[in-house]
Design an enzyme around this catalytic site. Sequence first.
Site, short mmCIF file in Angstrom:
data_model
loop_
_atom_site.label_atom_id
_atom_site.label_comp_id
_atom_site.label_asym_id
_atom_site.label_seq_id
_atom_site.Cartn_x
_atom_site.Cartn_y
_atom_site.Cartn_z
N GLY A 117 -12.70 -9.29 -1.36
CA GLY A 117 -12.51 -10.43 -0.45
C GLY A 117 -11.37 -11.35 -0.86
O GLY A 117 -10.24 -10.93 -1.08
N ARG A 126 0.83 -1.22 0.00
CA ARG A 126 0.00 0.00 0.00
C ARG A 126 0.86 1.26 0.00
O ARG A 126 0.45 2.28 -0.55
CB ARG A 126 -0.94 -0.01 1.21
CG ARG A 126 -2.03 -1.04 1.02
CD ARG A 126 -3.01 -1.10 2.14
NE ARG A 126 -4.17 -1.88 1.72
CZ ARG A 126 -5.01 -2.45 2.54
NH1 ARG A 126 -4.84 -2.34 3.85
NH2 ARG A 126 -6.03 -3.14 2.08
N LYS A 180 -21.13 -17.58 0.66
CA LYS A 180 -22.53 -17.40 1.05
C LYS A 180 -23.33 -16.50 0.13
O LYS A 180 -22.84 -15.47 -0.32
CB LYS A 180 -22.56 -16.75 2.44
CG LYS A 180 -22.04 -17.65 3.53
CD LYS A 180 -22.12 -16.91 4.83
CE LYS A 180 -21.77 -17.81 5.99
NZ LYS A 180 -21.71 -17.02 7.22
N GLY A 237 -14.44 -4.01 0.82
CA GLY A 237 -15.81 -3.48 0.99
C GLY A 237 -16.22 -2.52 -0.11
O GLY A 237 -17.34 -2.58 -0.61
P1 AMP Z 1 -16.24 -15.13 0.05
O1 AMP Z 1 -15.44 -14.46 1.12
O2 AMP Z 1 -17.72 -15.05 0.23
O3 AMP Z 1 -15.78 -14.74 -1.34
O4 AMP Z 1 -15.96 -16.70 0.20
C1 AMP Z 1 -14.71 -17.27 -0.02
C2 AMP Z 1 -14.66 -18.62 0.63
O5 AMP Z 1 -15.63 -19.47 0.07
C3 AMP Z 1 -13.34 -19.31 0.44
O6 AMP Z 1 -12.70 -19.40 1.69
C4 AMP Z 1 -13.70 -20.69 -0.08
O7 AMP Z 1 -13.00 -21.74 0.55
C5 AMP Z 1 -15.18 -20.79 0.25
N1 AMP Z 1 -15.87 -21.73 -0.64
C6 AMP Z 1 -15.89 -21.73 -1.98
N2 AMP Z 1 -16.59 -22.78 -2.45
C7 AMP Z 1 -17.00 -23.50 -1.39
C8 AMP Z 1 -17.76 -24.70 -1.23
N3 AMP Z 1 -18.22 -25.38 -2.28
N4 AMP Z 1 -17.99 -25.14 0.02
C9 AMP Z 1 -17.51 -24.44 1.08
N5 AMP Z 1 -16.81 -23.30 1.00
C10 AMP Z 1 -16.55 -22.83 -0.22
#
Ligand code: AMP
Length: 399
Positions: free
Chosen positions: A357, A38, A199, A380
């Site tokens: 993320g 940064r 999620k 964010g």
């Molecule tokens: P996010 O922060 O919402 O982008 O989520 C990222 C996380 O989703 C990563 O740590 C991945 O390991 C997890 N992830 C991706 N696909 C799956 C899955 N099929 N089952 C469980 N976790 C997952």
Amino acid sequence: MSSFKRLADAGDLTGKTALVRVDFNVPMENGLVTDDTRLRAAVDTVQTLRTQGAKVALLAHFGRPKGERVAEMSLAPVAGAFGKVLGSNVSFIADCKGDHVKAAIEKLEPAGVILLENTRYYAGEEKGDPELAKEIAELGDIYVNDAFSAAHRKHVSTAVLASLLPAYAGVNMEAELDALDKALGTPERPVLAVVGGAKVSSKIDLLKNLVTKVDSLAIGGGMANTFLFAQGVDIGGSLAERDMAETAREIMAEAEAKGCELLLPQDVVVATEVKPGVETRTVLAREEIGEDEKILDAGPLTVERLVKAMALSRTLIWNGPLGVFEVPPFDAATVKAAQAAGQLATSGAITAVAGGGDTVSALNHAGVVDQMTFVSTAGGAFLEWMEGKPLPGVEALRA
Ligand code: AMP
């Protein structure tokens, strides 16, 4: 090109002081900066201003002191670290306002640089307090915002100052806004969005916005499980938000109404545990999955169709991994798709913008960060932009 005020519009700044909001929220251990990415990112803007004749007073937050002077959250150690990166002396003053700060800035030699203390030491910062803004604005002649990562906040240093001084986007902010505009503002069509991650619940607004803006939306990762479940597919013991099935169905209906093609996994990789090198099965998404099995990655058919969709599009926007990319072999789909995107972007066939993320670490893992057209490291702010929300720090810079 999106319309906002750029540094090139600022003209000759000889004898003027630029108040520059940067992102110096760096990882630090025992008073030492452990990753200076940064700091390096701020160099272009600071040097541009110095070349234009300005003195530079840097404003930044560090951690969350919540309006208190928390000693471990002082920016003092960062001044020396930034000086090293810049190759010039950077002084420091333990305040952001007052006559003594003004005097310290006046004392700087031409093109001198000073870092002011953590803006979040002042309770008014996060409240966007106009009084604090007035006091800080008195220190400078122009305001430059180079911290896109904080642009979703309506704080004094990220937005309010722009209403009190001539305001411009810094070099990084400019690159970020131009890239984002190319991806979702005025993109070349067709536009394909890839959204993965854990999620649905954290990305409802994002999905709802994207289905109105893009031509195709590929859903992967844990959130795809929720969509498959909502379609009545047996997803065994997979991570999914079963209570979000109705929301997933709403998003699918909205996509259909808006003519956005939805790409859900056709085949998936399942295993009974998330462990490196564990035994896996690749099955069609509609085949039976055991109660003890979890969907942990997209399968090869899904990746092949996604790569074809990328090649048919002109713009790709990507957030979130397609599987549990941290644990091989469940990184396979993410890596393969990311490498295809990198190649298409490098050859100029598509504009590929990614961010938010875990996306940056997933693309790093695939070794393609440098091949993409633009990768945003802002978490964010990038997500709120993908959600279609106006970012106060950006709106304040509109021409
Ligand atoms: P996010 O922060 O919402 O982008 O989520 C990222 C996380 O989703 C990563 O740590 C991945 O390991 C997890 N992830 C991706 N696909 C799956 C899955 N099929 N089952 C469980 N976790 C997952």
